[in-house]
Motif scaffolding. Structure first.
Motif, short mmCIF file in Angstrom:
data_model
loop_
_atom_site.label_atom_id
_atom_site.label_comp_id
_atom_site.label_asym_id
_atom_site.label_seq_id
_atom_site.Cartn_x
_atom_site.Cartn_y
_atom_site.Cartn_z
N LEU A 477 0.83 -1.60 0.15
CA LEU A 477 0.15 0.01 0.29
C LEU A 477 1.04 0.88 -0.06
O LEU A 477 0.92 2.52 -0.49
N LEU A 480 1.88 2.60 -3.89
CA LEU A 480 0.88 2.82 -4.25
C LEU A 480 0.93 3.93 -4.17
O LEU A 480 -0.25 5.11 -4.77
N LYS A 481 0.63 4.12 -2.86
CA LYS A 481 -0.09 5.26 -2.53
C LYS A 481 1.62 6.46 -2.76
O LYS A 481 1.21 7.99 -2.99
N HIS A 484 -0.05 6.79 -5.81
CA HIS A 484 -1.23 8.28 -5.64
C HIS A 484 -1.51 7.25 -6.95
O HIS A 484 -2.58 7.85 -7.77
N ILE A 485 -1.45 5.83 -6.77
CA ILE A 485 -2.48 4.73 -7.11
C ILE A 485 -3.69 3.89 -6.76
O ILE A 485 -3.56 3.73 -5.29
N ASP A 486 -5.23 4.17 -6.71
CA ASP A 486 -6.16 3.40 -6.68
C ASP A 486 -5.58 1.85 -6.99
O ASP A 486 -5.37 1.66 -7.73
N PRO A 487 -5.34 1.16 -6.47
CA PRO A 487 -5.55 -0.46 -6.46
C PRO A 487 -6.23 -0.75 -7.43
O PRO A 487 -6.55 -1.69 -7.73
N ASP A 488 -7.63 -0.32 -7.24
CA ASP A 488 -8.80 -0.89 -7.90
C ASP A 488 -9.61 -0.59 -9.37
O ASP A 488 -9.77 -1.28 -10.16
N THR A 489 -8.01 0.66 -10.00
CA THR A 489 -7.97 0.95 -10.99
C THR A 489 -7.02 0.46 -12.15
O THR A 489 -6.88 0.91 -12.62
N TYR A 577 2.07 14.02 -9.30
CA TYR A 577 1.27 14.41 -8.88
C TYR A 577 -0.04 15.03 -9.56
O TYR A 577 -0.62 15.48 -9.47
N LYS A 579 -2.70 14.86 -12.13
CA LYS A 579 -3.35 13.86 -12.28
C LYS A 579 -4.55 14.27 -13.55
O LYS A 579 -4.62 15.44 -13.75
#
Length: 596
Positions: A477, A480-481, A484-489, A577, A579
């Motif tokens: 985690l 991923l943080k 700034h990655i959302d693990p669901d995407t 950063y 996005k």
């Protein structure tokens, strides 16, 4: 004789071709006096002097129960005496002469030798021959020591394993020690260091004087690696020898100096390849530090942009630029980010018989076919701007300017892009968007820039995961943080990590490729160049499907090319950063929101 086995019944395997081609170099000893090889401490000499009671005891001292040979106890005079009897060394099986006692040669071999092979060797040496089985590793180490190339010249050919024909995966420090052991003066020591650096893909050699001696480091895949520290007695001598080689003032050690060395070197396939070295000195506490940039002059670039690391979408955009009849393409990034590789690969694709491609560079790092390359020489008045003006009178179709770093060059490059030429150049900025205000600061009219610019490529080089030791990796985690990655995407099934092996020097990485950010000069970008600010530009890029560093990095991770740590090491923090919001928003909304 205990565990030592005398062999003479089973046929040995055939030699590989690598053994045949390389073993001849071992026997340069034939031309040298056998007296040079006298070693009174060798087991053979001690046996002859009755300091060892029996041949069996001598063999036990030479070969341990595991078959490992104590190479330092072998006798070089005996080595010379054995091999001088053979005209065709390639016909010999892999053997090491161990002892000659009472008209019997005891030889060590990693293979079981047949009676016919033993008889053939005995016929040449006029002795009885007995074979002792030794460990393959002992033979490889002995062969490597005997096969060190002469340091009179630079040789980038890797060491070959004589038993398999494959490249020897030896430790860099160990290879450096082997090469330096054959160097009898400072020039040969320098040749040895350069040879090992070329063998291991180093781009730079750092020689840093310390209180303990001369610290040697190689930059491999963008990372500096400690190799060894040379003795204090030769530290200053090597620095002086290098300064002499590149015509520096050896009496001046209080100011930095720059120089160049041109040499030839050989590799596995070719002889007399050109090597250009840029040498820089810097006064420091313990003397002068020297950095050598290695530039092999043979063309190392392919004509395939796909090999550089562009994603499919980025490659499609970039190729649409380079096939335009006119316009300006800017490559940006810090030193060592791969801009030259991208430029040269692009030029090779464009350099057909129907176009005139001309470059002005400082320096000309690689000589490319079908391209006219010009060297900047500022003391003679040959600057980038002067060279570019001269090129425009040479009927060019495509022009490459090494760097836009002054107002005159910027103005000329922009106007050349507006007058029917495709112009490629480089700048030094953190990201693609920053190249535009930098270009405007140099002075060209913003209206001209907006009309001329096709796009900006920003890039960094990341190390690739070694394919030989890569293992599946589940990102934490925290990883991923950090991006700034959302693990669901994001697909996490193909993430990998190298555990380290001999092929990658236990780093887990082998080779590098580019992470690319592209700014495509569409209508909105052109309007922002003309009347907008960098804040408006960044806001607009955040709203569209901008091919940013962050998106390119995530793609590298999801297909298992590199690691999170490597991305964080290489990319500027500001890039992580960025996005994108929904790309369907109207492109002008960013401008209107920021307008006064």
């Amino acid at each position: 004789m205990g565990i030592i086995r005398l062999i003479g019944s089973i046929a040995a395997p055939k030699f590989l071709q690598a053994q045949n081609t390389h073993i001849a170099r071992i026997m340069e000893i034939r031309t040298m006096s056998s007296n040079q090889y006298l070693n009174p401490e060798s087991v053979w000499q001690r046996l002859r002097n009755n300091q060892i009671c029996s041949c069996e005891e001598a063999l036990r001292q030479l070969v341990d129960p595991k078959g490992l040979v104590k190479l330092e106890l072998l006798d070089q005079e005996l080595n010379h005496r054995f091999f001088r009897e053979f005209e065709d060394l390639s016909a010999l099986p892999p053997v090491i002469p161990l002892l000659l006692w009472r008209s019997c040669f005891y030889i060590g071999s990693p293979y079981v030798l047949s009676p016919e092979e033993l008889r053939a060797i005995g016929d040449r040496t006029l002795t009885e021959v007995r074979s002792i089985l030794i460990a393959p590793e002992s033979y490889r180490v002995w062969f490597r020591r005997q096969n060190i190339p002469s340091q009179n010249s630079i040789n980038s050919a890797p060491l070959i394993n004589p038993l398999t024909g494959e490249t020897e995966l030896a430790d860099i420090s160990e290879v450096t020690d082997l090469y330096l052991s054959q160097a009898v003066d400072q020039t040969r020591r320098i040749n040895a260091l350069i040879s090992v650096a070329l063998q291991h893909r180093a781009s730079d050699i750092h020689l840093e004087p310390t209180a303990l001696g001369l610290r040697v480091r190689y930059r491999i895949d963008g990372i500096l690696r400690d190799i060894k520290t040379l003795h204090l007695d030769i530290s200053r001598k090597i620095i002086v020898a290098l300064k002499v080689m590149c015509n520096m003032d050896i009496a001046e050690s209080r100011r930095p100096q720059d120089g160049r060395i041109g040499k030839n070197y050989t590799n596995t396939e070719e002889l007399d390849l050109d090597l250009d070295m840029r040498v820089s000195t810097l006064p420091c506490v313990h003397g002068e530090k020297i950095v050598i940039r290695l530039l092999p002059r043979e063309n190392p670039f392919s004509d395939r942009i796909e090999s550089l690391g562009f994603t499919k979408r980025a490659l499609s955009i970039y190729e649409s630029w380079i096939w335009q009849p006119q316009g300006l393409i800017i490559m940006t990034g810090p030193t060592g980010s791969g801009k030259t590789s991208t430029l040269y690969t692009s030029l090779q694709i464009l350099a057909t018989e129907h176009v005139n491609v001309v470059t002005v560079e400082d320096p000309v790092e690689y000589v490319l076919p079908n391209i006219t390359q010009t060297q900047v020489h500022e003391p003679a008045g040959m600057t980038f701007a002067a060279g570019l003006r001269a090129i425009l009178r040479q009927d060019p179709d495509i022009v490459m300017v090494g760097e836009v770093r002054d107002p005159e060059t910027a103005e000329t490059a922009v106007r050349a892009a507006l007058t029917g030429h495709l112009v490629l150049s480089t700048m030094h900025t953190n990201d693609a968007a920053s190249a535009i205000p930098r270009l405007k600061d140099l002075g060209p009219d913003p209206g001209l820039i907006s009309d001329a610019l096709l796009g900006v490529v920003a890039q960094r080089l990341v190390r690739k995961i070694c394919p030989h030791c890569a293992k599946p990796h589940t990102p934490t985690l925290a990883e991923l943080k950090s991006l700034h990655i959302d693990p669901d995407t994001v697909d996490l099934t193909h993430w990998r990590k190298g555990v380290g092996c001999n092929r990658c020097f236990n780093t887990g990485f082998l080779g590098r490729e580019a992470v690319v950010e592209l700014l495509d000069a569409d209508d909105t970008v052109r309007q922002l160049i003309y009347e907008g600010t960098i804040t408006q530009m960044n806001r607009y890029l955040n709203e569209i499907e901008f091919h940013s560093f962050r998106l390119a990095a995530i793609e590298k991770l999801t297909i298992g090319i590199t690691t999170t740590d490597e991305i964080l090491r290489v990319l500027p923090r500001s890039a992580l950063y960025r996005k994108s919001t929904h790309p369907s928003r109207h492109h002008m909304k960013a401008i209107n929101a920021s307008s006064p």
